[in-house]
Design an enzyme around this catalytic site. Sequence first.
Site, mmCIF file in Angstrom:
data_model
loop_
_atom_site.group_PDB
_atom_site.id
_atom_site.type_symbol
_atom_site.label_atom_id
_atom_site.label_comp_id
_atom_site.label_asym_id
_atom_site.label_seq_id
_atom_site.Cartn_x
_atom_site.Cartn_y
_atom_site.Cartn_z
ATOM 1 N N HIS A 64 40.826 48.662 50.952
ATOM 2 C CA HIS A 64 41.679 49.222 52.012
ATOM 3 C C HIS A 64 40.955 50.409 52.657
ATOM 4 C CE1 HIS A 64 44.818 46.641 50.811
ATOM 5 N NE2 HIS A 64 45.661 47.478 50.237
ATOM 6 N N CYS B 131 48.812 50.756 46.377
ATOM 7 C CA CYS B 131 47.361 50.957 46.528
ATOM 8 C C CYS B 131 46.996 51.884 47.687
ATOM 9 C CB CYS B 131 46.663 49.615 46.694
ATOM 10 S SG CYS B 131 47.536 48.417 47.694
HETATM 11 C C1 11C Z 1 49.392 45.377 50.185
HETATM 12 N N1 11C Z 1 49.837 47.586 49.344
HETATM 13 O O1 11C Z 1 48.244 45.734 50.494
HETATM 14 C C2 11C Z 1 50.238 46.200 49.269
HETATM 15 C C3 11C Z 1 50.134 45.630 47.903
HETATM 16 O O2 11C Z 1 53.833 47.948 46.167
HETATM 17 O O3 11C Z 1 52.261 47.552 44.774
HETATM 18 C C4 11C Z 1 50.765 46.455 46.814
HETATM 19 C C5 11C Z 1 52.252 46.368 46.806
HETATM 20 C C6 11C Z 1 52.814 47.346 45.848
HETATM 21 O O4 11C Z 1 49.895 44.329 50.579
#
Ligand code: 11C
Length: 344
Positions: free
Chosen positions: A248, A128
């Site tokens: 995010h 993400c």
């Molecule tokens: C998080 N980005 O915010 C991570 C979630 O490799 O798809 C996604 C983890 C992934 O914890």
Amino acid sequence: QSFHVAVVGATGAVGQQILNTLENRNFPISKLSLLSSKRSAGTTVVFKNENVTVQEATPESFEGVDIALFSAGGSVSKVLAPEAAARGAIVVDNTSAFRMETDVPLVVPEVNEQDLLAHKGIIANPNCSTIQMVVALEPIRQAYGLKKVIASTYQAVSGAGASAIEELHVQTKTVLEGQPVEPKMLPVKSGEKHYQIAFNAIPQIDVFTENGFTYEEMKMINETKKIMHMPELEVAATCVRLPVVTGHSESVYIEVEKEGVTAEEIRVLLSEAEGIIVQDNPAEQLYPMPFYAAGQNEVFVGRIRKDLNNDKGFHLWIVSDNLLKGAAWNSVQIAERLIKLGLV
Ligand code: 11C
């Protein structure tokens, strides 16, 4: 033309958003199979106002499936995505299981849709925090070239799944009641140490690698290079978890190749780019924030400034719903592009 679609991990935070997105986009579905690990099988979920019981995913579940959207964790994908592909389904996998494999396209439609043409049954959906960053960087790369990227992230707990959202809610209430909290989930569920996320910031997402960067940071570094076809791009990241439920945020410093570019030129360029909404007006205190980006598919960009020392340096603030553009929407968007390109 409509398709037999399977959603694997239908009960998870991303799975739920995949179902919402399929519904909102009126995706052409002739049959929907909702699948999960053994643990969640039997759960009922709602799709188009109807209760659907989730079945345990087995290799045979994919007989006759055209498109399989996986978000049940890397271990499930590793076993079942090849089984689905072997049965003729096109897999869009949300986990990190196949992202760096050379014959698996890693796709963000606004950036590298053409990579879908080389697929061999499995297409990977990037992490993400990577997705929202490359959506903002690609128009800049095309116009001015790109040399360096340094990202600092402010990531929501929903990136760690539904149980991390629950943990933030419970901890916040517990702290406000003056009771001691018992962290169980973050930064890494299976890790030895857990820290409170309520009223805190944790500079660790996923486990550490040997070079001192975490896996989340290495995903941003490696995936960005692969998606943008720029192995030579200089990328670094520091990823931090905040007590935000969804959305995010990223402070991103970039250096372009071209001299003399202005912040206004980047503002105009991004405001005309696909999938981006520029919110950037200091006079009106206008800038993106995760609270307001949640629930929307776009990537929001603001605080666009030229660096005070480097003519080729710029600072950007990039925000997006990590469960939508960061996961569910990007996956469904890939599926829509596969249909458009005649690949299903
Ligand atoms: C998080 N980005 O915010 C991570 C979630 O490799 O798809 C996604 C983890 C992934 O914890």
